[in-house]
Motif scaffolding. Structure first.
Motif, PDB file in Angstrom:
ATOM      1  N   SER A  82      -8.592   0.947  -2.768  1.00  0.00           N
ATOM      2  CA  SER A  82      -8.154   1.781  -1.832  1.00  0.00           C
ATOM      3  C   SER A  82      -9.223   1.771  -0.624  1.00  0.00           C
ATOM      4  N   PHE A 101       0.800  -1.118  -0.011  1.00  0.00           N
ATOM      5  CA  PHE A 101      -0.077  -0.057  -0.098  1.00  0.00           C
ATOM      6  C   PHE A 101       0.920   1.270  -0.044  1.00  0.00           C
ATOM      7  N   THR A 140      -6.426   7.802   3.687  1.00  0.00           N
ATOM      8  CA  THR A 140      -6.772   6.756   2.548  1.00  0.00           C
ATOM      9  C   THR A 140      -5.284   6.046   2.065  1.00  0.00           C
ATOM     10  N   ALA A 141      -5.536   4.863   2.100  1.00  0.00           N
ATOM     11  CA  ALA A 141      -4.331   4.158   1.467  1.00  0.00           C
ATOM     12  C   ALA A 141      -4.926   3.450   0.087  1.00  0.00           C
ATOM     13  N   HIS A 142      -3.844   3.307  -0.634  1.00  0.00           N
ATOM     14  CA  HIS A 142      -4.134   2.858  -2.130  1.00  0.00           C
ATOM     15  C   HIS A 142      -3.167   1.641  -2.141  1.00  0.00           C
ATOM     16  N   LYS A 143      -4.012   0.450  -2.610  1.00  0.00           N
ATOM     17  CA  LYS A 143      -3.338  -0.718  -3.002  1.00  0.00           C
ATOM     18  C   LYS A 143      -2.442  -0.612  -4.118  1.00  0.00           C
ATOM     19  N   THR A 172       5.182   4.009   2.320  1.00  0.00           N
ATOM     20  CA  THR A 172       4.701   2.750   1.716  1.00  0.00           C
ATOM     21  C   THR A 172       4.679   1.779   2.797  1.00  0.00           C
ATOM     22  N   ASP A 206       6.438  -0.700   7.383  1.00  0.00           N
ATOM     23  CA  ASP A 206       6.581   0.455   6.926  1.00  0.00           C
ATOM     24  C   ASP A 206       7.747   1.059   6.517  1.00  0.00           C
ATOM     25  N   PHE A 248       0.435   5.401   1.449  1.00  0.00           N
ATOM     26  CA  PHE A 248      -0.574   6.415   2.113  1.00  0.00           C
ATOM     27  C   PHE A 248       0.350   7.648   2.164  1.00  0.00           C
TER      28      PHE A 248
END
Length: 125
Positions: free
Chosen positions: A103, A33, A120-123, A47, A57, A35
């Protein structure tokens, strides 16, 4: 007349409420992910890679690992495995509020603290 007015108000109320947010949390329990957060007025990117029980992380070239304790499919607690100070010893509670195909929006904060933040986190595929 009153019957029609009441029926109309009920229908209007139901339409105004809309759909509940989508929450397919299991789609985001594992993976890579990204962020982005604003820190002191600057956009900073983190990431992270998450398995069911570990999250790694990477922020500004430094890696950090945390254990994960899942409360339910949409909530978990992170505990830093190698804290460097008292602040890093505190666990973080994360709750997924809504999801899209790629996300999720979440709320997070220190366990026991009332102050919460959103992100919001995006894959990453």
């Amino acid at each position: 007349m009153v019957k029609y007015l009441f029926s109309g108000l009920v229908l209007l109320f139901l339409l105004a409420c809309g759909e509940a947010p989508q929450r397919n949390c299991t789609d985001f329990k594992t993976g890579r992910f990204i962020f982005t957060a604003t820190i002191n007025g600057e956009e900073k990117m983190t990431t992270f890679h998450r398995t069911l029980d570990i999250e790694v992380d990477e922020f500004e070239g430094k890696k950090d690992s945390s254990s994960i304790r899942w409360i339910n499919d949409c909530e978990y607690v992170l505990k830093n495995l190698n804290p460097k100070n008292k602040a890093e010893e505190k666990s973080i509670h994360i709750k997924i509020l809504s999801t899209t195909e790629s996300s999720y929006t979440f709320e997070y904060g220190v366990v026991g603290d009332t102050k919460k933040f959103k992100g919001t986190a995006h894959k990453i595929q």
